[in-house]
Write a protein that holds these residues in place. Structure first.
Motif, mmCIF file in Angstrom:
data_model
loop_
_atom_site.group_PDB
_atom_site.id
_atom_site.type_symbol
_atom_site.label_atom_id
_atom_site.label_comp_id
_atom_site.label_asym_id
_atom_site.label_seq_id
_atom_site.Cartn_x
_atom_site.Cartn_y
_atom_site.Cartn_z
ATOM 1 N N ASP A 1 -94.827 66.959 -93.934
ATOM 2 C CA ASP A 1 -95.516 68.158 -93.480
ATOM 3 C C ASP A 1 -94.776 69.446 -93.847
ATOM 4 O OD1 ASP A 1 -93.542 67.381 -91.745
ATOM 5 O OD2 ASP A 1 -94.803 67.300 -89.958
ATOM 6 N N GLY B 1 -92.174 74.779 -80.126
ATOM 7 C CA GLY B 1 -92.762 75.439 -81.283
ATOM 8 C C GLY B 1 -92.737 76.946 -81.184
ATOM 9 N N ARG C 1 -91.013 79.385 -83.880
ATOM 10 C CA ARG C 1 -91.789 80.415 -84.576
ATOM 11 C C ARG C 1 -91.051 81.754 -84.520
ATOM 12 N NH1 ARG C 1 -97.088 81.058 -85.837
ATOM 13 N NH2 ARG C 1 -97.772 79.320 -84.528
ATOM 14 N N MET D 1 -100.385 78.145 -88.523
ATOM 15 C CA MET D 1 -99.870 76.961 -87.841
ATOM 16 C C MET D 1 -99.803 77.233 -86.351
ATOM 17 S SD MET D 1 -96.707 75.841 -90.348
ATOM 18 C CE MET D 1 -96.414 74.315 -89.455
ATOM 19 N N THR D 2 -100.242 76.281 -85.551
ATOM 20 C CA THR D 2 -100.122 76.418 -84.104
ATOM 21 C C THR D 2 -98.686 76.135 -83.686
ATOM 22 O OG1 THR D 2 -100.601 74.095 -83.652
ATOM 23 C CG2 THR D 2 -102.499 75.604 -83.861
ATOM 24 N N ASP D 3 -98.373 76.521 -82.469
ATOM 25 C CA ASP D 3 -97.032 76.234 -81.960
ATOM 26 C C ASP D 3 -96.774 74.723 -81.936
ATOM 27 O OD1 ASP D 3 -96.623 78.909 -81.655
ATOM 28 O OD2 ASP D 3 -96.916 78.920 -79.473
ATOM 29 N N GLU D 4 -97.812 73.944 -81.604
ATOM 30 C CA GLU D 4 -97.635 72.499 -81.570
ATOM 31 C C GLU D 4 -97.359 71.943 -82.955
ATOM 32 O OE1 GLU D 4 -99.847 68.403 -80.024
ATOM 33 O OE2 GLU D 4 -100.944 70.307 -80.027
ATOM 34 N N GLN D 5 -98.030 72.477 -83.975
ATOM 35 C CA GLN D 5 -97.783 72.019 -85.340
ATOM 36 C C GLN D 5 -96.352 72.338 -85.773
ATOM 37 O OE1 GLN D 5 -101.136 74.077 -87.146
ATOM 38 N NE2 GLN D 5 -102.083 72.108 -87.681
ATOM 39 N N ILE D 6 -95.885 73.504 -85.400
ATOM 40 C CA ILE D 6 -94.495 73.861 -85.716
ATOM 41 C C ILE D 6 -93.544 72.921 -84.984
ATOM 42 C CG2 ILE D 6 -92.724 75.637 -85.408
ATOM 43 C CD1 ILE D 6 -94.905 77.730 -85.888
ATOM 44 N N ASP D 7 -93.840 72.623 -83.737
ATOM 45 C CA ASP D 7 -92.992 71.741 -82.950
ATOM 46 C C ASP D 7 -92.916 70.343 -83.567
ATOM 47 O OD1 ASP D 7 -91.383 71.201 -80.617
ATOM 48 O OD2 ASP D 7 -93.063 70.016 -79.862
ATOM 49 N N ARG D 8 -93.985 69.936 -84.239
ATOM 50 C CA ARG D 8 -94.054 68.578 -84.773
ATOM 51 C C ARG D 8 -93.694 68.494 -86.253
ATOM 52 N NH1 ARG D 8 -97.970 64.437 -81.774
ATOM 53 N NH2 ARG D 8 -97.727 65.194 -79.647
ATOM 54 N N LEU D 9 -93.167 69.556 -86.818
ATOM 55 C CA LEU D 9 -92.657 69.460 -88.193
ATOM 56 C C LEU D 9 -91.543 68.411 -88.212
ATOM 57 C CD1 LEU D 9 -92.469 73.217 -89.261
ATOM 58 C CD2 LEU D 9 -93.920 71.468 -90.300
#
Length: 894
Positions: A324, A357, A361, A378-386
């Protein structure tokens, strides 16, 4: 990242980040850009092979011109395996992710359950949380189990598991049906488990405690890494000697980045590269965190390890970023992302791992407008799950495949992970995460949600173990993939053919009937070894091992007889080629001469001593060394060998504190028998005479390779020449049990045939000091004292026998037993004086088994050693004949 770093991106990054020699600003950026463009064009038109050739030529030219430059060993902080070279993922990603999540949960539930019930048990969650995907990729696609011992059957890979991740291995075995739910409920409860009809699960990999499960002990940090290297080398040794074809087998080691600080972890890297051990793959779990905090908070451990391994000659595969991140790198046209990552130290990276996230950010992507633009959308959750690379099954598979295919070098995979991955606010990336073993209900539900586990709130908070239905896709997938790889792992097996041992008289008659000939016990041992090596059946299985002291121990004659193992043969004419004892290396050489490395020698000994279980082929190693450099110097490795149920001989030469006169303090051993006595499956002997030593060696060989018992022998040898008597008739039993009556000295009488004295005394001695005890007996007999001398071959065996008799008596045994020492002393009289070349604590171990009413005085070599003659040293420590006689006078009141 899965694509090569564009040269424009590297140009935008700080050059000094990649080459510390570029401290000055670029004097001609335009010319630099032209060179870059030219090189990129070369790669595009001529390919990487031509580009490597040109680079090699330029490096050679730079060195010949002596411009003071050399290439840096670090590569950009991106993945080694590029997108176009990444193979297709050989599995069902969704199923593997579900399996990994289930195992994460069961591992967590096991540890938390144990600590809710018994807070003192401890356990670890965070290490496996970081390594779970690294383990599962290996289990699903790469780690091969033993198919059998038949022709053409794969004998299995060797896998060394990161010890703190043991709960995850148990969690997988639970799904496989090898462990029950009751077993998991008795994690770290090995004593109480049987009462519940369960098997207690040991804290770390311990073959002694779980002999059908764990194959290699790795709980003592650093021992696993060095052991894996020497096991890989020993597999080559077996192949080159035509004893067993180990081609196609790998040694895998999953270790921690903090563990790389252990000297043993790093000490044999160059040996692995020098030997070209491409059957060896290390996976270093770089979660950037040790027990108390970051591994290199102010630095970058992956960069450090890359330099170290590359400099040592290893193939380095960096597994840094998950899939990702690929889109982010592709959109990073300014180089901001690479530049920022390159400048982020591990302590800060740990903080990013511990935060959510929104924090990342603001604090990572918020460092520049270019980074902020990359995170837009990117959502905060997407950043958290990188994901970091070590948590991406696709990337892990690509790295493992590259490592498996690499030829000519050992490979290390540096896998970037998060410690406590998925533990959220309860522990991910936190300083305290290593010790985290308690979760509240909110944490458990958060973990359940993070990994989409099919558990109700009640099941999650109740720490229910989860196992899919037997016909579920997950269970079918797990079993199918392990069947394709030969079966389940880890699994320890012990089936191997017994080896016959030739009759004792055929190789040791000269020692049994020495007839007063002068020799040292070291010389006698080497003579016996040379004869045993000629035996058609046992000889090829013997592995002589030395740490660069073969000539010291008189073993030079074996150079010609069996040769020194070398993976490349002998490429030179040795200086002493005309000598009868010239140095000879050979591809099929039998001696393992490990250089000045006791750690390496004991690792080789362990590999040979456990070959019966690891390879299904019994080998018999004899490692001879200065006794001071054994239990004191590499005692932890010897303990690990005991845990692994090693079978072989450790020969402590130049033993005792007074035999190696001129060498002084750090060479003189006064304690090895004390330490050896603490290892339950080590039988330690200190024979004084060649005949005693022969009986011990013979019994040990039969016990280990014929009867196949899980013991090993420690036998001390002396370099002192003295007259060797014949072994007394019927003495063999006493030699093996620890002592026997060596000789009686009747009191001398005067001319009137009247005794000078009516006193009697018993003297006990072992090893080098027995000769002094015999001299003291002669002095006392001349004074009219009746003396009986006992030769003590093993203080520890006497002590164990006595303790066993006591325990049986306290347990209500039918008939009380008399300890062997008490039996031998029963026919003697008077006080008992015991003297050794070791500290007094050694003979003190048998005090309780001296018959009641007999005074017992011990003499030993307590204190620091020093340099002088043997006679001076024995007088100084009070263990010479005069000191023994003086102690006898004191005990008798003379």
């Amino acid at each position: 990242m899965n694509a090569p770093t564009p040269h424009t991106l590297l140009q935008a990054a700080d050059p000094a980040a990649f080459d510390c020699t570029l401290g000055a600003p670029d004097a001609d950026p335009q010319e630099t850009a032209e060179w870059r463009d030219a090189f990129v064009a070369l790669v595009a038109t001529e390919g990487p092979e031509r580009a490597r050739h040109i680079l090699a030529e330029l490096v050679h030219l730079a060195r010949t011109q002596q411009i003071g430059w050399q290439p840096q060993l670090n590569t950009p902080y991106v993945n080694t395996v590029s997108a176009q070279n990444q193979p297709a993922f050989a599995g069902d990603l969704a199923v593997e992710e579900r399996l990994a999540s289930i195992m994460r949960w069961n591992a967590l539930a096991m540890v938390v359950r144990a600590n809710q019930a018994y807070g003192e048990l401890g356990g670890h969650i965070a290490s496996y949380a970081s390594a779970a995907d690294l383990f599962q990729s290996g289990f699903n696609h790469f780690f091969r189990a033993r198919e059998g011992l038949g022709e053409g059957q794969h004998r299995g890979d060797l896998v060394f598991f990161q010890p703190h991740s043991a709960p995850g291995v148990y969690a997988r075995a639970f799904l496989e049906g090898r462990l029950s739910e009751q077993d998991l409920m008795h994690y770290r409860q090995e004593i109480t488990a049987p009462a519940a009809g369960a098997q207690g699960l040991c804290s770390y990999p311990h073959p002694w405690l779980m002999p059908d499960f764990w194959q290699f002990p790795t709980g003592s940090m650093g021992i696993g890494p060095i052991s894996s290297i020497y096991h890989a080398r020993f597999m080559r040794y077996l192949t080159h000697r035509n004893l067993l074809n180990c081609e196609g087998r790998k040694v895998w080691g999953v270790f921690g980045d903090g563990e790389m600080d252990e000297p043993e972890s790093m000490s044999a890297l160059t040996l692995a590269a020098r030997e070209g051990l491409d059957n060896l793959v290390w996976v270093v779990n770089c979660n950037l965190q040790r027990l108390d905090g970051p591994v290199r908070g102010n630095g970058r451990i992956i960069d450090e390890l890359e330099r170290l391994f590359a400099g040592a000659g290893w193939n380095v595969v960096k597994l840094v970023w998950g899939s990702d991140w690929d889109g982010l790198f592709a959109r990073d046209l300014t180089g901001a992302l690479v530049r920022t990552l390159q400048g982020t130290v591990d302590g800060q990276m740990q903080t990013f791992a511990a935060k959510d996230g929104r924090f990342n950010r603001d604090n990572f992507f918020g460092q520049s407008p270019e980074l902020a633009a990359l995170a837009q959308g990117m959502t905060d959750e997407q950043i958290d799950r990188l994901k970091r690379g070590g948590h991406d099954l696709v990337k892990i598979h690509a790295a493992y495949a590259a490592a498996s295919a690499h030829k000519g070098q050992p490979t290390v995979i540096l896998a970037h992970t998060k410690k406590g991955y998925g533990m959220g606010t309860a522990g991910q990336g936190k300083m305290t995460t290593h010790s985290q073993k308690k979760f509240d209900d909110t944490d458990l539900i958060e973990f359940r949600n993070r990994f989409n586990l099919p558990l109700t709130d009640a099941q999650a908070t109740g720490l229910a173990f989860y196992k899919p239905a037997e016909d579920s896709p997950e269970m079918q997938y797990l079993r199918r993939h392990r069947q394709q790889l030969g079966g389940y792992l880890p699994r320890r097996e012990t089936v191997c053919d017994a080896l016959p041992v030739p009759p004792l008289a055929s190789y040791a008659q000269f020692a049994l009937q020495a007839d007063g000939k002068e020799m040292s016990t070291t010389m006698a041992f080497v003579r016996m070894l040379g004869t045993l090596l000629k035996d058609a059946q046992l000889g090829p299985r013997i592995v002589p091992i030395v740490a660069d002291e073969a000539r010291t121990f008189g073993m030079a004659n074996l150079f010609k007889q069996v040769g020194i193992y070398s993976s490349v043969g002998q490429r030179y004419a040795p200086e002493d080629i005309g000598s009868v004892l010239s140095y000879r290396e050979a591809l099929d050489g039998q001696i393992l001469e490990e250089g000045i490395s006791e750690a390496g020698a004991i690792a080789s000994w362990t590999a040979a001593a456990t070959s019966y279980s690891v390879h299904g082929l019994a080998m018999l190693p004899f490692y001879i060394y200065y006794s001071m450099f054994g239990f004191q110097r590499v005692g932890d490795a010897i303990w690990a060998a005991a845990d692994q149920r090693a079978r072989g001989f450790l020969l402590g030469a130049t033993s005792g504190r007074t035999t190696l006169g001129g060498e002084g303090l750090q060479h003189q051993d006064g304690t090895s028998h004390l330490v050896a006595a603490t290892i339950p499956n080590c039988k330690a002997y200190d024979p004084a005479y060649a005949g005693e030593m022969a009986v011990i060696i013979d019994a040990g060989m039969r016990e280990m390779v014929t009867e196949q018992r899980d013991v090993f022998y420690y036998v001390t040898l002396m370099n002192e020449n003295y007259a060797q008597p014949d072994l007394p008739a019927n003495a063999a039993e006493g030699v093996l049990r620890g002592c026997y009556v060596f000789k009686s000295f009747p009191r001398l009488q005067d001319g009137r045939e009247k005794p000078i004295s009516s006193k009697s005394i018993t003297l006990m001695g072992s090893g080098a000091i027995l000769t002094e005890v015999v001299k003291a007996a002669e002095l006392l007999a001349a004074e009219g004292v009746e003396v009986t001398v006992l030769s003590v071959t093993s203080w520890s065996e006497l002590a164990r026998d006595g303790i066993a008799c006591e325990q049986r008596a306290m347990g209500g045994g039918a008939a009380p037993e008399t300890p062997w020492l008490a039996q031998q002393l029963a026919g003697t009289q008077g006080p008992v004086i015991a003297a050794t070349d070791y500290v007094r604590a050694v003979p003190e171990t048998v005090r309780a088994f001296v018959p009641e009413g007999r005074r017992y005085i011990t003499l030993g070599t307590d204190g620091f050693g020093r340099s002088d003659t043997r006679a001076a040293l024995r007088q100084f420590f009070g263990v010479d004949a005069q000191a023994v006689a003086k102690a006898a006078h004191f005990a008798l009141g003379l």
